[in-house]
Design an enzyme around this catalytic site. Structure first.
Site, mmCIF file in Angstrom:
data_model
loop_
_atom_site.group_PDB
_atom_site.id
_atom_site.type_symbol
_atom_site.label_atom_id
_atom_site.label_comp_id
_atom_site.label_asym_id
_atom_site.label_seq_id
_atom_site.Cartn_x
_atom_site.Cartn_y
_atom_site.Cartn_z
ATOM 1 N N THR A 1 109.614 -6.381 79.951
ATOM 2 C CA THR A 1 109.735 -7.796 80.399
ATOM 3 C C THR A 1 110.542 -7.632 81.505
ATOM 4 O O THR A 1 110.478 -6.564 82.213
ATOM 5 C CB THR A 1 110.755 -8.218 79.259
ATOM 6 N N LYS B 1 113.601 -13.382 74.953
ATOM 7 C CA LYS B 1 114.607 -12.154 75.308
ATOM 8 C C LYS B 1 115.938 -12.340 76.016
ATOM 9 O O LYS B 1 116.696 -11.461 76.587
ATOM 10 C CB LYS B 1 113.860 -11.130 75.986
ATOM 11 N N GLY C 1 120.698 -10.960 77.984
ATOM 12 C CA GLY C 1 119.057 -10.659 78.236
ATOM 13 C C GLY C 1 118.751 -9.121 77.997
ATOM 14 O O GLY C 1 119.661 -8.471 78.501
ATOM 15 N N SER D 1 110.573 -4.351 83.599
ATOM 16 C CA SER D 1 109.247 -3.867 84.313
ATOM 17 C C SER D 1 109.164 -4.479 85.709
ATOM 18 O O SER D 1 108.848 -3.629 86.603
ATOM 19 C CB SER D 1 108.197 -4.132 83.610
#
Length: 185
Positions: free
Chosen positions: A12, A44, A58, A137
């Site tokens: 994510t 998330k 998060g 990511s």
């Protein structure tokens, strides 16, 4: 700062922006395995209410691991009400020294509306120098975009949303299905 969980799994992108008395944490909804999108609407970014205080968090990395860490963070916050930094440091210490927690693969961005921290399993509790933090990511793309937008007249939410949009345009592991939580004025 990147967090990948499991072989071939990419998570994510999460961003935190503090500006003008507000803190915004935004995250995308994509979970990918290799070159396949497994889910595009994962959530998330969460709002926590330990002891009645608002905290937003998060996470990037393994979902189960992140939930375990969020539960521990809530416990630490209940033990130290109103002291996010202390709770985050205690969590990072446990995460680094506890044999069970050491295996957890996730990273967190947390805020109480005043402070903003990145918490890692390496024992780090980092407050960003430029009021922007990003993990996952596509974190580096979102971070660069937000830093470039920060000195404009955009507010924290607009910066976070635009930076996430830029990251989604560049990173194949990031999409535009955002969850956004904010605290502050």
């Amino acid at each position: 700062m990147t967090a990948h969980s499991g072989p071939g799994w990419h998570g994510t992108t999460i961003i935190g922006v503090r500006k003008g008395g507000r803190v915004v944490i935004a995250g995308d909804g994509q979970v990918s395995m290799g070159d396949t999108v497994m889910k595009g609407t994962a959530r998330k970014v969460r709002r926590l209410f330990p002891g009645g205080q608002d905290v937003i968090a998060g996470f990037a990395g393994s979902t189960a691991d992140a939930f375990a860490l969020l539960e521990r963070l809530e416990t630490k916050l209940e033990a130290t009400p109103g002291q996010l930094q202390r709770a985050a440091v205690e969590l990072a210490k446990d995460w680094r020294t506890d044999k069970y927690l050491q295996k957890l693969e996730a990273m967190l961005i947390v805020s109480d509306g005043r402070d903003l921290y990145v918490v890692t399993g390496a024992g780090d509790v980092l407050e960003p120098e430029h009021d922007v933090a990003a993990i996952g990511s596509g974190g580096n793309y979102a971070l660069a975009a937000a830093r470039g937008l920060y000195d404009t007249d955009m507010d924290a939410e607009a910066i976070a949303r635009r930076a996430m949009g830029i990251a989604a345009d560049i990173c194949v592991y990031t999409n535009g299905n955002l969850t956004v939580e904010m605290l502050g004025e």
